[in-house]
Design an enzyme around this catalytic site. Structure first.
Site, PDB file in Angstrom:
ATOM      1  CE  LYS A 112      -5.073  -6.388  11.614  1.00 51.68           C
ATOM      2  NZ  LYS A 112      -4.480  -7.466  12.408  1.00 51.68           N
TER       3      LYS A 112
ATOM      4  CG  ASP B 293      -1.754   1.191   1.415  1.00 47.43           C
ATOM      5  OD1 ASP B 293      -1.574   2.152   0.653  1.00 47.43           O
ATOM      6  OD2 ASP B 293      -2.600   1.178   2.331  1.00 47.43           O
TER       7      ASP B 293
ATOM      8  CE1 TYR C 107      -2.897  -0.900  11.845  1.00 50.63           C
ATOM      9  CE2 TYR C 107      -2.642   1.460  11.510  1.00 50.63           C
ATOM     10  CZ  TYR C 107      -3.214   0.249  11.152  1.00 50.63           C
ATOM     11  OH  TYR C 107      -4.095   0.202  10.108  1.00 50.63           O
TER      12      TYR C 107
HETATM   13  C1  F6R Z   1      -7.291  -0.704   8.009  1.00 49.90           C
HETATM   14  C2  F6R Z   1      -7.152   0.609   7.395  1.00 49.90           C
HETATM   15  C3  F6R Z   1      -8.071   1.695   7.770  1.00 49.90           C
HETATM   16  C4  F6R Z   1      -7.372   2.730   8.651  1.00 49.90           C
HETATM   17  C5  F6R Z   1      -8.340   3.826   9.101  1.00 49.90           C
HETATM   18  C6  F6R Z   1      -7.661   4.909   9.901  1.00 49.90           C
HETATM   19  O1  F6R Z   1      -6.318  -1.591   7.553  1.00 49.90           O
HETATM   20  O2  F6R Z   1      -6.268   0.841   6.611  1.00 49.90           O
HETATM   21  O3  F6R Z   1      -9.226   1.192   8.407  1.00 49.90           O
HETATM   22  O4  F6R Z   1      -6.806   2.104   9.776  1.00 49.90           O
HETATM   23  O5  F6R Z   1      -8.932   4.449   7.960  1.00 49.90           O
HETATM   24  O6  F6R Z   1      -6.596   5.394   9.160  1.00 49.90           O
HETATM   25  P1  F6R Z   1      -5.628   6.560   9.649  1.00 49.90           P
HETATM   26  O7  F6R Z   1      -5.129   6.174  11.019  1.00 49.90           O
HETATM   27  O8  F6R Z   1      -4.569   6.531   8.600  1.00 49.90           O
HETATM   28  O9  F6R Z   1      -6.480   7.799   9.656  1.00 49.90           O
HETATM   29 MG    MG Z   2      -4.033   1.952   3.288  1.00 48.64          MG
HETATM   30 MG    MG Z   3      -4.736  -2.270   2.214  1.00 44.49          MG
END
Ligand code: F6R
Ligand code: MG
Ligand code: MG
Length: 369
Positions: free
Chosen positions: A234, A14, A231
């Site tokens: 994923k 990603d 973190y």
């Molecule tokens: C799960 C994922 C999303 C982000 C969520 C918060 O793998 O990528 O659910 O965890 O959108 O994202 P941030 O912390 O980047 O605002």
């Molecule tokens: Mg992402």
């Molecule tokens: Mg992804």
């Protein structure tokens, strides 16, 4: 080392989401195609196919350099770096998110991107399916791989095909302790399930045809948070499965996905949710950043050329799985911040527990007996 055999390598990362973490901007895929096209012209790659699932860029490559090849891994790394630059220009979300290192060091393993690759001699007709998932984690393949290669209720060939009747060998990785163990099935089926039924720790890495030792399936098993110590998203895994003849038929390989089984991932990588099998055009997890998606692209290989793809879940026979998935998603969402929708404390990718605990530490009083 050059080899007569063909290597099928899938490397994914990603490197920027559009919009949020839901999907991918076409400019990233165009950039990746240009880069891989020039590697094909230069002779490193036999063929390639650039695709995506959700916000993950997937580089599917064939070559004759064997697995863990530095030049092929470098190509993937540099492609992700260039796509990151495009993502930065467009201010896409989380540009370069999965590139955990500033420099390439011989392999992409341990640097963030996920890898699944296998080397084999192409059969008379070489059918492969490539599974790619978004908003979930490495252990997500344990249940379908075990159904494909051990379950007679799923795979008729285990019972009625002389080429498959001897069974398969599973390579399982302990992702916490970095160890591996092999199980011969069906003899050691119950031992196998003791481990792979706990997919956050034990991941099926590969499956081999027991009689010939030929590789039948391989998956990516990295856990980014274990690599980075925090973190970072994923792990959105990939898995390659060879089909037909001595391996399960295409329909036997796809059948496990009729059950929208529960995986870890979804919103903030911290929830249980059902895995939805979808056509590529529908792999844009948007509801509560989910539910988690899986796409399956099928190819016939012809001397390394990727003939295809066919978008295997683009089929109404998976409509009921998708409908059930939405029902399960509704049901789980109603649990809000409660387990088992929310992951157990030690599995959550996001947590405020340390800060909250520190602030409230003085308010915890010992209980009298
Ligand atoms: C799960 C994922 C999303 C982000 C969520 C918060 O793998 O990528 O659910 O965890 O959108 O994202 P941030 O912390 O980047 O605002
Ligand atoms: Mg992402
Ligand atoms: Mg992804």
């Amino acid at each position: 080392m050059m080899s007569d055999e063909i290597t099928l390598t899938v490397i994914k990362a990603d490197v920027g989401g559009y919009v949020g973490h839901s999907s991918m901007h076409p400019a990233l895929m165009e950039e990746a195609e240009e880069r891989l096209e020039s590697a094909k012209r230069g002779g490193l790659l036999v063929d390639f196919h650039v695709t995506r699932v959700g916000d993950d860029l997937e580089l599917i490559m064939t070559h004759r350099e064997g697995i863990d090849n530095e030049e092929v891994h470098r190509l993937a790394w540099e492609t992700f770096e260039e796509c990151t630059a495009v993502a930065k220009d467009l201010k896409l979300y989380g540009a370069g998110q999965d590139l955990l290192s500033d420099a390439f060091s011989g392999t992409v393993k341990g640097l963030g991107p996920g890898v699944a690759e296998m080397e084999f001699e192409e059969r008379k007709a070489e059918t492969v399916l490539i599974f790619m998932a978004d908003k979930t984690s490495a252990g997500a393949w344990n249940m379908p791989l075990s159904k494909m290669f051990t379950d007679p209720y799923n795979t008729a060939g285990l019972i009625i095909s002389p080429d498959m009747h001897q069974g398969f060998r599973f390579e399982v990785h302990d992702v916490l302790e970095n160890k591996r163990v092999f199980f011969d099935c069906p003899e050691e089926l119950y031992d196998l399930y003791v481990f792979i039924g706990a997919p956050s720790r034990y991941s099926v890495k590969a499956v081999y045809h027991k009689e010939t030792g030929e590789i039948g399936a391989v998956s990516s098993t990295t856990r980014l948070s274990l690599i980075a110590g925090r973190y970072v998203g994923k792990d959105d895994p990939v898995c390659i499965v060879r089909c037909q003849s001595q391996f399960p038929a295409v329909g036997e390989v796809l059948e496990p996905f009729c059950l929208p089984y529960i995986v870890e991932g979804w919103m903030r990588g911290s929830h249980h949710g059902p895995l939805m099998p979808v056509a590529l055009r529908e792999s844009n997890p948007s509801r509560f950043d989910g539910p988690p998606r899986v796409v399956a692209l099928g190819f016939q290989l012809a001397n390394g050329l990727l003939v295809g793809p066919r978008d295997m879940f683009d089929d109404p026979s998976f409509d009921e799985a998708r409908r059930l998935c939405n029902i399960i998603a509704d049901y789980l969402r109603r649990h809000g911040p409660f387990e088992p929708h929310r992951l157990p404390l030690e599995e959550m990718e996001y947590t405020t527990m340390p800060q909250v605990m520190k602030r409230l530490a003085g308010r915890f009083e010992p209980l009298e007996d």
